[in-house]
Design a protein around this motif. Structure first.
Motif, PDB file in Angstrom:
ATOM      1  N   VAL A  59      -1.280   3.824   1.044  1.00 27.74           N
ATOM      2  CA  VAL A  59      -0.269   3.257   1.946  1.00 27.74           C
ATOM      3  C   VAL A  59       0.170   4.314   2.964  1.00 27.74           C
ATOM      4  O   VAL A  59       0.319   4.008   4.154  1.00 27.74           O
ATOM      5  N   LYS A  63      -0.287   4.037   7.113  1.00 23.16           N
ATOM      6  CA  LYS A  63       0.891   4.218   7.981  1.00 23.16           C
ATOM      7  C   LYS A  63       0.651   5.322   9.006  1.00 23.16           C
ATOM      8  O   LYS A  63       1.262   5.318  10.066  1.00 23.16           O
ATOM      9  N   GLN A  64      -0.257   6.244   8.667  1.00 24.36           N
ATOM     10  CA  GLN A  64      -0.624   7.318   9.600  1.00 24.36           C
ATOM     11  C   GLN A  64      -1.811   6.912  10.474  1.00 24.36           C
ATOM     12  O   GLN A  64      -2.317   7.719  11.242  1.00 24.36           O
ATOM     13  N   HIS A  70      -7.790   5.009   4.061  1.00 23.07           N
ATOM     14  CA  HIS A  70      -7.104   3.900   3.378  1.00 23.07           C
ATOM     15  C   HIS A  70      -8.128   2.978   2.709  1.00 23.07           C
ATOM     16  O   HIS A  70      -7.994   2.632   1.536  1.00 23.07           O
ATOM     17  N   LYS A 144      -2.257  -7.466   6.238  1.00 25.19           N
ATOM     18  CA  LYS A 144      -1.011  -6.699   6.203  1.00 25.19           C
ATOM     19  C   LYS A 144       0.113  -7.533   5.589  1.00 25.19           C
ATOM     20  O   LYS A 144       0.914  -7.009   4.797  1.00 25.19           O
ATOM     21  N   ARG A 148       1.849  -6.453   1.710  1.00 21.57           N
ATOM     22  CA  ARG A 148       3.258  -6.113   1.465  1.00 21.57           C
ATOM     23  C   ARG A 148       3.757  -6.681   0.144  1.00 21.57           C
ATOM     24  O   ARG A 148       4.738  -6.195  -0.402  1.00 21.57           O
TER      25      ARG A 148
END
Length: 172
Positions: A59, A63-64, A70, A144, A148
């Motif tokens: 995760v 996010k980076q 990932h 996405k 979540r």
């Protein structure tokens, strides 16, 4: 819905039903002439811990913006989950279940964690598969969206697997 999506959807639901049913059936079978494989629980607990760690790192990587890392980490988590399941079933096909020996309030805590872990380990199967299929299909907005939900559920299952092992390990 495209034909490819329909094909994956069928496989997702087949696997989501077959895996828990197969595990339940295999729990009733003992492999004759095979010694108890008592060395497996710490290994598959470690696999759960590694899965939890890699889920968090994965995760952080997305996010980076590090999609390749990932993706590799998530595929690794899926492989680790399959390895866990194979070892878990193998252990239970060679060993009787271990009863939890704790008393008092901790007993209720243990069973709450155990029952929620078991239920969510079944529920997580279609979530992981749907999330994965959306990613490999390039449907990233929908990937996405479901990720979540999938991430915290999968992380909970992985972490509580380790907690259950730690809590029951004195009784093996």
């Amino acid at each position: 819905m495209s034909e490819t999506t329909k094909k994956y959807t069928v496989w997702i639901w087949v696997l989501s039903i077959v895996i828990p049913v197969a595990v339940a059936v295999l729990f009733t079978i003992r492999i004759p002439g095979v010694e108890r494989m008592g060395f497996l629980p710490p290994i598959y607990a470690s696999i759960n811990a590694l899965t939890a760690f890699l889920l968090v790192i994965s995760v952080l990587m997305i996010k980076q913006g590090k999609r390749d890392i990932h993706e590799r980490l998530m595929k690794t988590c899926i492989v680790l989950s399959v390895l866990f399941l194979l070892m878990y079933v193998t252990y239970h096909m060679t060993s009787d279940s271990t009863s939890y020996g704790g008393e008092g309030a901790i007993r209720y805590v243990y069973f709450f964690i155990l029952i929620s872990h078991i239920l969510l380990s079944i529920i997580i199967i279609p979530f992981v598969l749907i999330t994965y299929v959306r990613a490999i299909s390039g449907n990233f907005p929908q990937h996405k969206k479901i990720a979540r939900i999938t991430f915290p559920l999968w992380l909970y299952v992985a972490v509580t697997g380790v907690i259950v092992y730690i809590m029951i390990s004195p009784y093996y």
